[in-house]
Design a protein around this motif. Sequence first.
Motif, PDB file in Angstrom:
ATOM      1  N   LEU A   8     -82.866 -49.222  -2.299  1.00  0.00           N
ATOM      2  CA  LEU A   8     -81.141 -47.934  -1.318  1.00  0.00           C
ATOM      3  C   LEU A   8     -80.985 -48.046  -0.216  1.00  0.00           C
ATOM      4  CD1 LEU A   8     -83.332 -45.077  -4.617  1.00  0.00           C
ATOM      5  CD2 LEU A   8     -81.493 -46.656  -4.954  1.00  0.00           C
ATOM      6  N   ALA A   9     -80.584 -49.354  -0.225  1.00  0.00           N
ATOM      7  CA  ALA A   9     -80.158 -49.281   1.110  1.00  0.00           C
ATOM      8  C   ALA A   9     -78.713 -48.204   1.733  1.00  0.00           C
ATOM      9  CB  ALA A   9     -79.896 -51.179   1.438  1.00  0.00           C
ATOM     10  N   ASP A  10     -79.347 -47.159   2.550  1.00  0.00           N
ATOM     11  CA  ASP A  10     -78.401 -46.260   2.841  1.00  0.00           C
ATOM     12  C   ASP A  10     -77.810 -45.361   1.740  1.00  0.00           C
ATOM     13  OD1 ASP A  10     -79.903 -46.791   5.339  1.00  0.00           O
ATOM     14  OD2 ASP A  10     -77.821 -47.594   5.918  1.00  0.00           O
ATOM     15  N   ILE A  11     -78.557 -45.720   0.714  1.00  0.00           N
ATOM     16  CA  ILE A  11     -78.100 -44.635  -1.369  1.00  0.00           C
ATOM     17  C   ILE A  11     -78.114 -42.697  -0.532  1.00  0.00           C
ATOM     18  CG2 ILE A  11     -77.864 -44.893  -3.118  1.00  0.00           C
ATOM     19  CD1 ILE A  11     -76.462 -47.241  -1.707  1.00  0.00           C
ATOM     20  N   LEU A  12     -78.899 -42.784  -0.845  1.00  0.00           N
ATOM     21  CA  LEU A  12     -79.940 -41.407  -1.554  1.00  0.00           C
ATOM     22  C   LEU A  12     -79.004 -40.349  -0.167  1.00  0.00           C
ATOM     23  CD1 LEU A  12     -83.603 -42.435  -1.640  1.00  0.00           C
ATOM     24  CD2 LEU A  12     -81.868 -42.203  -3.772  1.00  0.00           C
ATOM     25  N   GLU A  13     -79.170 -40.979   1.154  1.00  0.00           N
ATOM     26  CA  GLU A  13     -77.893 -39.237   1.913  1.00  0.00           C
ATOM     27  C   GLU A  13     -76.423 -39.832   1.250  1.00  0.00           C
ATOM     28  OE1 GLU A  13     -77.875 -43.058   4.326  1.00  0.00           O
ATOM     29  OE2 GLU A  13     -79.023 -42.270   2.579  1.00  0.00           O
TER      30      GLU A  13
END
Length: 219
Positions: A8-13
Amino acid sequence: GYFDCIILADILEHLREPGLTLKKLKGYLSQDGVIVASIPNVRYFEVLNMLAEGFWTYTEAGILDRTHLRFFTRREIEKMFTEAGLEITGINYNLDPRYKEIPPESTTLSFGRVTINGLKQDELMEFFVFQYILRAKKVPHHNDRGTASDLKDELDRLEEYLRAHPADPDALYRYADVCYRLGRSDRAVESLERLLLFVPDHEGANRLIERIRESTGVS
């Protein structure tokens, strides 16, 4: 589950409900699978300095990327992963090089019109972190076989996955195992037979189908 690593590369935000997403993805992890995630740090001192001056200005990229829906500090990241049933096993960070200018014995941080006192060294460092990079694994159940509710949830996820990937050997085997543990031996055998069409010498599948047939008489 059947993935050894989910990135999850800079996904959750960018998600409305990142915690719910983590809970769902956890079910897709293999027994020793991990989630690797990178998440920006809203506690970064330049963001706080901007806020102290009365601004919250979105940008095209970075911590205040205009497409970000959620914002996190390290503590909130840890809380979110814990609530999702995940254990953080490693955490790293991208650090502002200006942190090296801070004396090791310092307990105070000043920037702009802001001064923060009583900081421990690791806490002080958090104000210079652009982004956290972490690794997490599933927290094992007290009963490794899982509850019936857990297994039914996993069965639903596997069925959804297999509709799109009907020849995935790992998913077929896991589906058969879950069906067997739920007492659905006929469906387990059906999945194993399909798996053995693709991988005739699959050792686990051959053992499981033999055990099912011996214990239930399903042929």
